[in-house]
Design an enzyme around this catalytic site. Structure first.
Site, mmCIF file in Angstrom:
data_model
loop_
_atom_site.group_PDB
_atom_site.id
_atom_site.type_symbol
_atom_site.label_atom_id
_atom_site.label_comp_id
_atom_site.label_asym_id
_atom_site.label_seq_id
_atom_site.Cartn_x
_atom_site.Cartn_y
_atom_site.Cartn_z
ATOM 1 N N ASN A 87 -7.120 -2.963 59.239
ATOM 2 C CA ASN A 87 -7.853 -3.509 60.386
ATOM 3 C C ASN A 87 -9.241 -2.872 60.379
ATOM 4 O OD1 ASN A 87 -8.838 -4.326 62.847
ATOM 5 N ND2 ASN A 87 -7.437 -3.072 64.071
ATOM 6 N N GLY A 114 -7.613 6.762 65.440
ATOM 7 C CA GLY A 114 -8.964 7.254 65.204
ATOM 8 C C GLY A 114 -9.158 8.706 65.581
ATOM 9 N N HIS A 171 -4.060 -5.305 70.120
ATOM 10 C CA HIS A 171 -4.491 -3.958 69.730
ATOM 11 C C HIS A 171 -4.857 -3.167 70.985
ATOM 12 C CE1 HIS A 171 -6.679 -0.686 67.908
ATOM 13 N NE2 HIS A 171 -6.057 -0.998 66.783
ATOM 14 N N SER A 228 -4.123 6.909 62.418
ATOM 15 C CA SER A 228 -4.537 7.977 61.501
ATOM 16 C C SER A 228 -3.668 8.059 60.240
ATOM 17 C CB SER A 228 -4.584 9.326 62.215
ATOM 18 O OG SER A 228 -5.567 9.288 63.241
ATOM 19 N N GLU A 264 -7.233 -1.310 71.567
ATOM 20 C CA GLU A 264 -8.662 -1.401 71.933
ATOM 21 C C GLU A 264 -8.934 -2.680 72.712
ATOM 22 O OE1 GLU A 264 -10.071 -0.777 67.926
ATOM 23 O OE2 GLU A 264 -9.286 1.264 68.045
ATOM 24 N N LYS A 284 -11.770 -3.509 62.220
ATOM 25 C CA LYS A 284 -12.421 -3.417 63.542
ATOM 26 C C LYS A 284 -13.882 -3.884 63.408
ATOM 27 C CE LYS A 284 -9.144 0.224 64.574
ATOM 28 N NZ LYS A 284 -8.802 1.427 65.312
ATOM 29 N N GLU A 309 1.456 1.517 67.472
ATOM 30 C CA GLU A 309 0.227 2.299 67.355
ATOM 31 C C GLU A 309 0.065 3.178 68.597
ATOM 32 O OE1 GLU A 309 -2.599 0.328 64.287
ATOM 33 O OE2 GLU A 309 -3.193 -0.252 66.290
HETATM 34 P P1 13P Z 1 -6.971 4.589 62.497
HETATM 35 O O1 13P Z 1 -6.193 4.412 61.221
HETATM 36 O O2 13P Z 1 -8.453 4.691 62.277
HETATM 37 O O3 13P Z 1 -6.410 5.681 63.344
HETATM 38 O O4 13P Z 1 -6.781 3.223 63.334
HETATM 39 C C1 13P Z 1 -5.517 2.706 63.491
HETATM 40 C C2 13P Z 1 -5.651 1.354 64.071
HETATM 41 O O5 13P Z 1 -6.074 1.216 65.202
HETATM 42 C C3 13P Z 1 -5.297 0.185 63.235
HETATM 43 O O6 13P Z 1 -5.238 -0.980 63.980
#
Ligand code: 13P
Length: 252
Positions: free
Chosen positions: A9, A172, A94, A212, A96, A11, A166
């Site tokens: 992903n 992140g 997601h 992560s 976010e 983003k 997640e």
């Molecule tokens: P990270 O791997 O950067 O922690 O992000 C995970 C994520 O949100 C994938 O959708």
């Protein structure tokens, strides 16, 4: 049979030149036949990316779709637009999107049904935040997130659903759920699917872990019984790391 999947992903990262460079780097690499690999670039490059990777094992997917079919929603992208590019999947829910764009369970259920009724598969994300984890409410939170959304989707649509756990505190942050923490939630979710929709569905549903995941920890996480792969953010932007993560899901 549960599918092994690694999905990147991106983003809001990678402009056109960066997208092209990354895809050129991975295109020439062989990947194991037992793992499905997906990449979700930004909307403007979906068509380019799909055409560029034609004939390879990489599948291009969307990061999101709007919850209405069409209309006066400036800046939004519909399921029909994604389908018209020949794409077959989108990430939905997601964290976010939930936190920054105020997407509620109700909206996410609308999105899930819209996609599935139009034949677009979904990777449906869920996961608790730090406060829920610290107060040991994570099982309850995850259960409610799923009961209020995908578990309301008709059973016959589940062949097009992949779940992605997640935990928000691991996204992140560099802090990964331990393999044991990931496994216990994945197992819990598989049991929940089983009691809600039947063992036949739960046995076939892939559940990915995201938060992560890096080249160095992927193998241990993917080796857990109920972890079928990963949804990768930051590490999916570096081609060598992404390839190592794909490789990490190829040998189980
Ligand atoms: P990270 O791997 O950067 O922690 O992000 C995970 C994520 O949100 C994938 O959708």
């Amino acid at each position: 049979m549960r599918k092994k999947i690694v999905a990147g992903n991106w983003k809001m990262n990678n402009n056109f030149q960066e997208t092209k460079k990354f895809l050129s780097q991975i295109k020439v690499k062989e990947i194991g036949s037992e793992v499905e690999v997906m990449i979700a670039p930004a909307y403007p490059f979906l068509k380019f990316a799909k055409d560029f990777l034609v004939g390879t094992k990489y599948e291009i997917i969307a990061q999101n779709i709007h919850n209405k079919l069409h209309g006066a929603y400036t800046g939004e992208v519909s399921v029909d637009m994604i389908k018209s590019l020949g794409l077959n999947k989108s990430i939905i829910g997601h964290s976010e999107r939930r936190s920054q764009f105020k997407e509620t369970d109700e909206i996410l259920l609308e999105k899930a049904n819209l996609c599935l009724n139009k034949g677009l598969g979904i990777i449906f994300c869920f996961g608790e935040d730090l406060v829920d984890r610290q107060s040991k409410n994570h099982f309850e939170v995850v259960k409610n997130q799923l009961i209020n959304t995908v578990l309301k989707v008709e059973k016959n649509k589940w062949s097009n659903i992949v779940l992605a756990y997640e935990p928000v505190w691991a996204i992140g942050t560099g802090e990964t759920a331990s393999p044991k923490q990931a496994q216990e939630i994945h197992e819990f979710v598989r049991d929940l699917i089983s009691s809600s929709l039947g063992e036949d569905v739960s046995k076939k549903t892939s559940i990915l872990y995201g938060g992560s995941v890096k080249a160095g920890n992927a193998k241990e996480i993917f080796s857990q019984d109920d972890v079928d792969g990963g949804l990768i953010g930051g590490a999916s932007l570096v081609s060598e790391d992404f390839l190592t993560i794909i490789e990490s899901n190829s040998s189980y």
